[in-house]
Each structure stands twice: as C-alpha cells, then as structure tokens.
Design a protein around this motif. Structure first.
Motif, PDB file in Angstrom:
ATOM      1  N   GLU A   1       0.994  -1.295   0.055  1.00  0.00           N
ATOM      2  CA  GLU A   1       0.031  -0.138   0.152  1.00  0.00           C
ATOM      3  C   GLU A   1       0.859   1.445  -0.073  1.00  0.00           C
ATOM      4  O   GLU A   1       0.663   2.216  -0.740  1.00  0.00           O
ATOM      5  N   ALA A   2       1.854   1.098   0.566  1.00  0.00           N
ATOM      6  CA  ALA A   2       2.672   2.568   0.836  1.00  0.00           C
ATOM      7  C   ALA A   2       3.607   2.592  -0.434  1.00  0.00           C
ATOM      8  O   ALA A   2       3.843   3.751  -1.082  1.00  0.00           O
ATOM      9  N   ARG A   3       4.019   1.462  -1.043  1.00  0.00           N
ATOM     10  CA  ARG A   3       4.516   1.385  -2.418  1.00  0.00           C
ATOM     11  C   ARG A   3       3.600   2.066  -3.451  1.00  0.00           C
ATOM     12  O   ARG A   3       4.099   2.779  -4.290  1.00  0.00           O
ATOM     13  N   LEU A   4       2.415   1.533  -3.637  1.00  0.00           N
ATOM     14  CA  LEU A   4       1.383   2.214  -4.285  1.00  0.00           C
ATOM     15  C   LEU A   4       1.393   3.574  -4.368  1.00  0.00           C
ATOM     16  O   LEU A   4       1.082   4.412  -5.278  1.00  0.00           O
ATOM     17  N   ALA A   5       1.281   4.261  -3.174  1.00  0.00           N
ATOM     18  CA  ALA A   5       1.274   5.597  -2.938  1.00  0.00           C
ATOM     19  C   ALA A   5       2.404   6.421  -3.556  1.00  0.00           C
ATOM     20  O   ALA A   5       2.338   7.560  -3.770  1.00  0.00           O
ATOM     21  N   ASP A   6       3.618   5.725  -3.535  1.00  0.00           N
ATOM     22  CA  ASP A   6       4.812   6.260  -3.913  1.00  0.00           C
ATOM     23  C   ASP A   6       5.214   6.298  -5.311  1.00  0.00           C
ATOM     24  O   ASP A   6       6.242   6.755  -5.778  1.00  0.00           O
ATOM     25  N   HIS A   7       4.654   5.334  -6.089  1.00  0.00           N
ATOM     26  CA  HIS A   7       5.395   5.221  -7.336  1.00  0.00           C
ATOM     27  C   HIS A   7       4.192   5.262  -8.433  1.00  0.00           C
ATOM     28  O   HIS A   7       2.662   4.799  -8.084  1.00  0.00           O
ATOM     29  N   ASP A   8       4.217   5.785  -9.508  1.00  0.00           N
ATOM     30  CA  ASP A   8       3.079   6.023 -10.624  1.00  0.00           C
ATOM     31  C   ASP A   8       2.959   4.528 -11.063  1.00  0.00           C
ATOM     32  O   ASP A   8       1.740   4.317 -11.464  1.00  0.00           O
ATOM     33  N   THR A   9       4.129   3.796 -11.352  1.00  0.00           N
ATOM     34  CA  THR A   9       3.878   2.515 -11.773  1.00  0.00           C
ATOM     35  C   THR A   9       4.474   1.571 -11.371  1.00  0.00           C
ATOM     36  O   THR A   9       5.650   1.699 -10.858  1.00  0.00           O
ATOM     37  N   LEU A  10       4.085   0.350 -10.994  1.00  0.00           N
ATOM     38  CA  LEU A  10       4.296  -0.455 -10.004  1.00  0.00           C
ATOM     39  C   LEU A  10       4.010  -1.881 -10.817  1.00  0.00           C
ATOM     40  O   LEU A  10       2.684  -2.141 -10.867  1.00  0.00           O
TER      41      LEU A  10
ATOM     42  N   ASP B   1      -0.650   4.772 -11.438  1.00  0.00           N
ATOM     43  CA  ASP B   1      -1.312   5.657 -10.543  1.00  0.00           C
ATOM     44  C   ASP B   1      -2.128   5.026  -9.359  1.00  0.00           C
ATOM     45  O   ASP B   1      -3.169   5.682  -9.167  1.00  0.00           O
ATOM     46  N   GLY B   2      -1.627   3.962  -8.905  1.00  0.00           N
ATOM     47  CA  GLY B   2      -2.288   3.337  -7.519  1.00  0.00           C
ATOM     48  C   GLY B   2      -3.535   2.517  -8.052  1.00  0.00           C
ATOM     49  O   GLY B   2      -4.217   1.705  -7.145  1.00  0.00           O
ATOM     50  N   ASP B   3      -3.803   2.545  -9.174  1.00  0.00           N
ATOM     51  CA  ASP B   3      -5.027   1.479  -9.708  1.00  0.00           C
ATOM     52  C   ASP B   3      -4.442   0.334 -10.504  1.00  0.00           C
ATOM     53  O   ASP B   3      -3.711   0.413 -11.231  1.00  0.00           O
ATOM     54  N   LEU B   4      -5.138  -0.677 -10.339  1.00  0.00           N
ATOM     55  CA  LEU B   4      -4.881  -1.907 -10.840  1.00  0.00           C
ATOM     56  C   LEU B   4      -5.252  -1.830 -12.558  1.00  0.00           C
ATOM     57  O   LEU B   4      -6.342  -1.754 -12.927  1.00  0.00           O
TER      58      LEU B   4
END
Length: 110
Positions: free
Chosen positions: A15-24, A84-87
């Motif tokens: 959850e923290a990484r999703l908030a910190d990265h545009d694409t993951l 952007d945090g969305d799947l």
C-alpha cells in the motif's frame, strides 16, 4: 525458487509503495511454484531493458495469503500492473518474453 532481484513485500508495504510510485509491477509467487521459478529470471531481464522506469516487487503467497485474497490471486505466478495506484492489468502464468514486453510497454502507454 531461484534468487531474484525483487524485494519481497507484504500488504502494508504494498500500500505504501502504491502511494509512492506512478507505475508498479507486483508478482505473486510461491517457493513450490515451478512456473514462478521460470518467470522470475525472465521478468528480471525484461525489466533491465526498461532502464529502471518501473518498480517491481514480489509477494510470497504463503506468507501473505490475505494479500493474495485481496487481489483475487488464484494461480501463480500472477502479475499485477498498477498505474497511479489503480490496477491496470493482470496476467497469470509464466509469460514468455514477448508477453512480458507487451505488458511492460502497456505501462509506458498509460
């Protein structure tokens, strides 16, 4: 399973990484999963060609079953691409080089 360069993360860390990265990219794997051991080195090579534009992490499903349930992971390996945090995309199985290339390129197109 073969060693990889991917950091293993848990639910809170994801959850923290999703908030910190545009694409993951998150790949769900297990030690006993033969297709996982095939995919991970292939994925590492594909990501090297991306020149660090995409962060990738792995989740060990036996250590984080709640995270696997949250994202509906039923088969492994499962790759989840977040933008952007969305799947944005889900792929299951030991993707070949061309399939990985298409998935990773789709991240740049968004």
């Amino acid at each position: 399973m073969a060693e990889t360069t991917f950091e293993t993360i848990s639910g809170d860390t994801l959850e923290a990484r999703l908030a910190d990265h545009d694409t993951l990219l998150v790949v769900f794997v297990a030690d006993w999963c033969e297709p996982c051991s095939i995919l991970l080195p292939r994925l590492a090579r594909a990501l090297e060609r991306q020149s660090g534009r995409l962060e990738a992490y792995q989740v060990e499903v036996d250590e984080a079953p709640e995270l696997a349930r949250k994202y509906g992971v039923r088969g492994m390996p499962t790759l989840l691409l977040f933008v952007d945090g969305d799947l944005a995309a889900t792929r299951v199985g030991a993707l070949d080089d061309e399939q990985l290339k298409q998935l990773l390129e789709s991240a740049r197109e968004r």
